[in-house]
Enzyme design. Sequence first.
Site, short mmCIF file in Angstrom:
data_model
loop_
_atom_site.label_atom_id
_atom_site.label_comp_id
_atom_site.label_asym_id
_atom_site.label_seq_id
_atom_site.Cartn_x
_atom_site.Cartn_y
_atom_site.Cartn_z
N GLU A 21 -15.74 -3.19 -6.46
CA GLU A 21 -15.07 -2.99 -5.17
C GLU A 21 -13.81 -2.15 -5.32
OE1 GLU A 21 -13.15 -5.54 -1.43
OE2 GLU A 21 -13.83 -6.58 -3.24
N GLU A 46 -1.45 0.08 -1.79
CA GLU A 46 -0.26 0.29 -0.96
C GLU A 46 0.15 -0.97 -0.20
OE1 GLU A 46 -2.87 2.20 -1.08
OE2 GLU A 46 -2.26 4.30 -1.34
N GLU A 58 -15.36 -8.27 6.34
CA GLU A 58 -14.35 -8.98 5.56
C GLU A 58 -13.03 -8.79 6.28
OE1 GLU A 58 -13.62 -9.63 0.85
OE2 GLU A 58 -13.14 -7.63 1.60
#
Length: 265
Positions: free
Chosen positions: A139, A144, A237
Amino acid sequence: MFQLAICAEMVFQDLPFVDRVRKIHDLGFQVEIWDWTRHDLNALARTGARFSSMTGYIEGDLITAAGADALLRTAEQSIEAAGRLGCPRLNLHGTGLDAAGLPVQPIAAASGPMWLAAQRTLTRIAELGQRAGLVFCLENLNTEVDHPGVPFARAADTLALVSAVDSPHLRLNLDLYHAQIGEGNLIELVRRALPYIGEIQVADVPGRCEPGTGEINYPAIARALASAGYRGTIGLEAWASGGSEQALRRFRDAFTVSTEAITNR
């Protein structure tokens, strides 16, 4: 057109976890979970839910000898757990994450030797997946906002590693929420990554809530994916901006694509 899944960790949070899984299943979605060690696998199996993906390791990393051995050892344990749930995909990250999603060993920038070590470790992981008949998915994450210090985090990094290993048992978990924060240009990204995608995960930006709550044009991405021939799993998600059932409806609406919409592109 797509197989839609919901991350049970992030919705229906007023319910016990097993009841969340059952609710998602009753609403017609597949189910994704995170750290399987925190859940009663027997109780989850009894829900009758179809599980799409789960975390594929407990500890370890891609770049150190000890970390790679730990990753492989706990990946084997995850394979056994996945078999109990009938789960076909196991999720990986650039390094082990703590409970807050932060890297156990943060790295400012991966060196050349680290890249080569990561490729070797992922080759071993792919061989493990081949023997077990499962797919491990690497994944991408963003550094940031959510996961500062994770190596090999960008979608460009995960794509480079997965394509270098080039095994059907190591694919991408292409998370478009993370990619939007870190890279953008999502439609071109999914087209470029398409041959290596094992699963796609989505949430909107900012806020990490369901599609339609932020800046990403998910219906356009859905049409591009359909036109490119993607028919795999797309997982929500995301946190629910309001009620969880409303969030699931918005997700389903965003990824419902008509044949006419594809033909007219």
